[in-house]
Design an enzyme around this catalytic site. Sequence first.
Site: not given
Length: 308
Positions: A109, A139
């Site tokens: 990330r 996601q």
Amino acid sequence: MHAQETHCRHFLKLTDLGPAEAKALIARAIELKRRHKAGEDHRPLAHRTLAMIFEKSSTRTRVSFEAGMTQLGGHAIFLSARDTQLGRGEPIEDSARVISRMVDAVMIRTFDQATVERFAAHSQVPVINGLTDYLHPCQLLADLQTFVEHRGDIRGKRVTWIGDGNNMCHSFMEAAQLFDFELRVACPQGYEPDAGLLAACGNRCSILHDPIEAASGAHLVATDVWASMGQEEEQARRLAAFTPFQVTDAVMASAATDALFMHCLPAHRGEEVAASVIDGPQSVVWDEAENRLHAQKALLELLINPPR
Ligand code: CP
Ligand code: NVA
């Protein structure tokens, strides 16, 4: 060794999967969820390790990847940029060469999409994009799983994205291509998504500036924060621009009667979404959050233990 570095399979964007493969992965996520809830042991990743590099905060991504590796019989290591040599300037390429010699997959990330691409280019093992400023593909796996669980196939359905043309919006645009649905984006002037990505979507994606009109007849309405991680100093300016783009009861009333509401979370009630919507009967945000676990387990299986 060099060949391995260049031929390794990565998940840096949703379209790194083909349409049939993406559909199969969602089905696998649903199956893994059923098996987990039935208490079945399933440990195909015994003794395998996932390194997780976080240059930004996280609740869901960290917990879902870490718990997912445990459930699959493996282990995950949390690495924050602050506590590793990455934070002290060790080149991303050198970090990739070193870390990937010791683990079986790496999740990152970070800020720039180019960082995950550079890491992947020098990694011997699969690299997973756990969110960049540009994309948040993990996601969307969970979001697609959630839609399929509640409503079945998303092909040909209308999805309305309301708010910032950000990483989540971009991943919805990739999902529209992969899963063949119509995407309507309602955003303030100046906060449109990437023009190149928009062009790649062809007639599947359109940009509007009126949320009620954009939500008309939608089967799914989704939104996200108005200021993403790294944009904290733009907060006040963004608040003014985005206020007309709150997902309200009126927006949901414009959508199809059985429309779902999604938000990747964390949410700000009273900003991008009214409390009555996110806490209301059309909201599936808790299933969506839980499905990060199941969808990523399917992804880890695919990347670390690819079917022969
Ligand atoms: N939705 C999401 O990625 O949440 P976290 O920032 O908590 O990981
Ligand atoms: N757009 C948000 C998503 C958080 C999961 C951000 O990048 O901060």
